[in-house]
Design a protein around this motif. Structure first.
Motif, mmCIF file in Angstrom:
data_model
loop_
_atom_site.group_PDB
_atom_site.id
_atom_site.type_symbol
_atom_site.label_atom_id
_atom_site.label_comp_id
_atom_site.label_asym_id
_atom_site.label_seq_id
_atom_site.Cartn_x
_atom_site.Cartn_y
_atom_site.Cartn_z
ATOM 1 N N ALA A 24 -30.438 46.844 26.408
ATOM 2 C CA ALA A 24 -31.677 46.486 25.714
ATOM 3 C C ALA A 24 -31.491 46.461 24.207
ATOM 4 N N ALA A 25 -30.800 47.458 23.664
ATOM 5 C CA ALA A 25 -30.606 47.526 22.207
ATOM 6 C C ALA A 25 -29.696 46.410 21.720
ATOM 7 N N GLY A 26 -28.530 46.253 22.355
ATOM 8 C CA GLY A 26 -27.558 45.275 21.888
ATOM 9 C C GLY A 26 -28.016 43.846 22.034
ATOM 10 N N ILE A 27 -28.643 43.514 23.163
ATOM 11 C CA ILE A 27 -29.110 42.139 23.376
ATOM 12 C C ILE A 27 -30.262 41.802 22.445
ATOM 13 N N SER A 28 -31.215 42.734 22.293
ATOM 14 C CA SER A 28 -32.337 42.492 21.376
ATOM 15 C C SER A 28 -31.833 42.281 19.955
ATOM 16 N N LEU A 29 -30.864 43.107 19.548
ATOM 17 C CA LEU A 29 -30.305 42.990 18.210
ATOM 18 C C LEU A 29 -29.568 41.662 18.043
ATOM 19 N N ALA A 30 -28.774 41.283 19.041
ATOM 20 C CA ALA A 30 -27.999 40.040 18.945
ATOM 21 C C ALA A 30 -28.896 38.825 18.823
ATOM 22 N N GLN A 31 -29.948 38.763 19.625
ATOM 23 C CA GLN A 31 -30.818 37.586 19.550
ATOM 24 C C GLN A 31 -31.592 37.566 18.235
ATOM 25 N N LYS A 32 -31.928 38.722 17.683
ATOM 26 C CA LYS A 32 -32.583 38.778 16.385
ATOM 27 C C LYS A 32 -31.644 38.277 15.281
ATOM 28 N N LEU A 33 -30.405 38.740 15.320
ATOM 29 C CA LEU A 33 -29.425 38.303 14.325
ATOM 30 C C LEU A 33 -29.196 36.798 14.396
ATOM 31 N N ARG A 34 -29.147 36.237 15.592
ATOM 32 C CA ARG A 34 -28.963 34.798 15.718
ATOM 33 C C ARG A 34 -30.168 34.043 15.167
ATOM 34 N N SER A 35 -31.367 34.588 15.360
ATOM 35 C CA SER A 35 -32.555 33.932 14.822
ATOM 36 C C SER A 35 -32.560 33.921 13.306
ATOM 37 N N ARG A 36 -31.767 34.821 12.712
ATOM 38 C CA ARG A 36 -31.642 34.891 11.260
ATOM 39 C C ARG A 36 -30.364 34.201 10.770
ATOM 40 N N GLY A 37 -29.683 33.477 11.645
ATOM 41 C CA GLY A 37 -28.527 32.696 11.244
ATOM 42 C C GLY A 37 -27.228 33.452 11.121
ATOM 43 N N GLN A 38 -27.154 34.659 11.662
ATOM 44 C CA GLN A 38 -25.932 35.448 11.585
ATOM 45 C C GLN A 38 -24.980 35.094 12.731
ATOM 46 N N THR A 39 -23.678 35.138 12.462
ATOM 47 C CA THR A 39 -22.702 34.980 13.531
ATOM 48 C C THR A 39 -22.455 36.341 14.168
ATOM 49 N N LEU A 470 -33.571 46.583 12.824
ATOM 50 C CA LEU A 470 -32.189 46.649 12.359
ATOM 51 C C LEU A 470 -31.625 45.247 12.152
ATOM 52 N N GLY A 471 -31.976 44.306 13.028
ATOM 53 C CA GLY A 471 -31.503 42.932 12.871
ATOM 54 C C GLY A 471 -31.946 42.319 11.563
ATOM 55 N N ASP A 472 -33.211 42.542 11.202
ATOM 56 C CA ASP A 472 -33.699 42.046 9.920
ATOM 57 C C ASP A 472 -32.958 42.700 8.763
ATOM 58 N N TYR A 473 -32.740 44.015 8.876
ATOM 59 C CA TYR A 473 -32.064 44.726 7.792
ATOM 60 C C TYR A 473 -30.638 44.202 7.604
ATOM 61 N N LEU A 474 -29.909 44.034 8.703
ATOM 62 C CA LEU A 474 -28.533 43.549 8.589
ATOM 63 C C LEU A 474 -28.470 42.134 8.064
ATOM 64 N N ALA A 475 -29.386 41.287 8.505
ATOM 65 C CA ALA A 475 -29.401 39.905 8.013
ATOM 66 C C ALA A 475 -29.697 39.869 6.526
ATOM 67 N N ASP A 476 -30.689 40.642 6.101
ATOM 68 C CA ASP A 476 -31.011 40.685 4.654
ATOM 69 C C ASP A 476 -29.830 41.241 3.870
ATOM 70 N N ARG A 477 -29.153 42.240 4.409
ATOM 71 C CA ARG A 477 -28.023 42.862 3.737
ATOM 72 C C ARG A 477 -26.865 41.872 3.596
ATOM 73 N N ASN A 478 -26.593 41.123 4.632
ATOM 74 C CA ASN A 478 -25.483 40.174 4.605
ATOM 75 C C ASN A 478 -25.770 38.972 3.727
ATOM 76 N N LEU A 479 -27.067 38.658 3.550
ATOM 77 C CA LEU A 479 -27.419 37.469 2.766
ATOM 78 C C LEU A 479 -27.500 37.768 1.275
ATOM 79 N N LYS A 480 -27.411 39.024 0.905
ATOM 80 C CA LYS A 480 -27.492 39.365 -0.524
ATOM 81 C C LYS A 480 -26.228 38.932 -1.246
#
Length: 480
Positions: A24-39, A470-480
């Motif tokens: 549940a944690a990993g899949i939810s996080l992965a799909q969130k990261l993809r929605s934010r354009g992360q590989t 966490l997905g939002d946080y990582l995406a924002d962090r990587n895009l800085k």
């Protein structure tokens, strides 16, 4: 793309995020990261279904009170434990994030308001309607009526297999068992993954996330700390500690006459039984020095009895008329205790890694947390209704006893929490308010292992909320 680790496996030069564990944690996080354009590389140690080789990695031991076999208390293949999840959903309450009087370690470094922005998004993930409002239990200031909503339930593997398979920005790698983490200064540069035939691949990413569940996150992080001089969140010997469950047991039964409502309006999609959920008020918890708890009246439509005449009179029915029976079942928050922990065993798995050893005991506070609300409920029934309740002898005993008679999920809900607890400082926890491991620049934990306290709500819905955050946080962090 969904594929197995083989000698021919091709891996991208570098991913934005490597997520280890596809529950549940990993899949939810992965799909969130993809929605934010992360590989994303999503690494799962199992396959697409149950396999003995994968499940055997979860073998381990338990010391202390009797507990489930930890190999069978979780599932190790794509989708994780959502493959047999019951679908019970409710977000953690605001009071669950606060320090309960006398128990400072129950405090989170975030509040419910930090997760509320992800409420509707999490509802879409598990496909549930809005949550009904809780309500007062008329006639008492000690208890309140609470509500759950049930997913069908959603099987994460079924829901996300095709979207992940057709998405070129995510690689799902199966039979990928995390082994060594390579560390430079405070940054993990790569992790080596190995399959069951000895083939391995090294994955590089800007950030790594452990999302392997409330036991395995601890085991892997302890192993990596052993390799790296306790530099990953364990300077204060806290990795694996303050491990918790939801104590779950049948504690008695109630008798009532036909026509008494036990929550027929509750949203409980996959079951026909009628249920009523009650919980203590915050005032009652504070005055009695308790943690959070919910008590469920679980009516079995197939069970009735012919009550003795004196009980029939109390119930307001004729002596020859049948009385209905409902089981009284509790699920309660466990006190976070330093000695309750996951450690590394001297036994090793097929990869040579130490197996998990769980040290777990229940306390007098753990028992009082469900006993006192149950006594208040019995008093409420006796004074305000014609319902009559009987608590099992062990609940009322002066000895520290727990019993698993009467069915249910006793002694726990298979809800593994804590060990990589979230905290404001490394002196009290393992990860910070953004789930970043103290002492690391790019290692994070996802799932209920970060819970500092558990409340009484089933953890899956809150796990999804935390992963989306966490997905939002990582995406924002990587895009800085």
């Amino acid at each position: 793309m969904l594929r197995y680790l083989t000698p021919e496996t091709g891996i991208s030069a570098n991913y934005d995020v490597c997520v280890i564990g596809a529950g549940a944690a990993g899949i939810s996080l992965a799909q969130k990261l993809r929605s934010r354009g992360q590989t994303v590389l999503l690494a799962e140690g199992g396959g697409e279904d149950w396999e003995d080789d994968s499940q055997a990695i979860y073998q381990g031991s338990v010391e202390g009170d009797e507990y489930f076999d930890i190999e069978t208390a979780r599932l190790r293949f794509f989708g994780g434990t959502t493959n047999h999840w019951g679908g019970m959903c409710r977000p953690l309450e605001e009071l669950d994030f606060q320090a309960k009087p006398g128990f400072p370690l129950t405090e989170w470094p975030i509040s419910r308001s930090d997760l509320d922005p992800f409420l509707d998004e999490a509802r879409e993930v598990v496909e549930i309607p809005e949550f009904p409002d809780d309500s007062a239990l008329e006639g008492t200031d000690d208890l309140r009526r609470v509500h759950f909503v049930f997913s069908q339930p959603v099987r994460f593997a079924e829901k996300y297999r095709e979207p992940f398979s057709s998405d070129p920005g995510i690689d799902v790698l199966l039979h990928a068992n995390a082994q060594e983490a390579m560390l430079e200064d405070q940054k993990i540069t790569s992790v080596r993954f190995e399959n069951y035939s000895g083939h391995s691949v090294v994955v590089k990413a800007d950030a790594f996330v452990l999302a392997c569940g409330g036991i395995e996150n601890n085991r892997i992080l302890l192993q990596w700390n052993r390799d790296h001089n306790n530099g990953l969140g364990n300077k204060n010997d806290l990795v694996g500690r303050y491990w918790m469950e939801h104590l779950t047991q049948t504690i008695g039964e109630v008798a009532f006459c036909e026509g008494t409502s036990f929550g027929d309006d509750d949203v409980y999609l996959p079951f026909s039984r009628s249920r009523l959920y009650v919980a203590p008020t915050q005032r009652f918890m504070t005055e009695n020095g308790l943690l959070n708890c919910r008590i469920r009246l679980d009516r079995d439509p197939d069970m009735d009895c012919t009550p003795p005449s004196w009980i029939a009179k109390l119930l307001g029915t004729a002596p020859e008329a049948p009385a209905r029976i409902a089981w009284l079942r509790s699920s309660s928050e466990q006190e976070p205790v330093f000695e309750n922990r996951v450690t590394l065993s001297s036994d090793v798995d097929r990869f040579g890694n130490p197996r998990a050893k769980l040290h777990w005991r229940r306390s007098d506070l753990d028992r009082r947390t469900f006993r006192e609300p149950a006594l208040a409920l019995g008093q409420f029934f006796a004074e305000k209704t014609k319902v009559r309740m009987r608590l099992d002898d062990w609940v009322l005993s002066s000895e520290l006893e727990f019993s698993c008679e009467g069915g249910g999920h006793c002694p726990g809900g298979y809800h593994h929490m804590g060990g990589t607890r979230m905290a404001a400082t490394p002196e009290t926890g393992v990860v910070d308010l953004n789930a970043q491991v103290f002492g690391s620049d790019n290692l994070f934990c996802a799932g209920s292992s970060v819970f500092p306290s558990g409340g009484f709500c089933n953890p899956t819905f809150s796990i999804v909320q935390l992963s989306l955050r966490l997905g939002d946080y990582l995406a924002d962090r990587n895009l800085k």
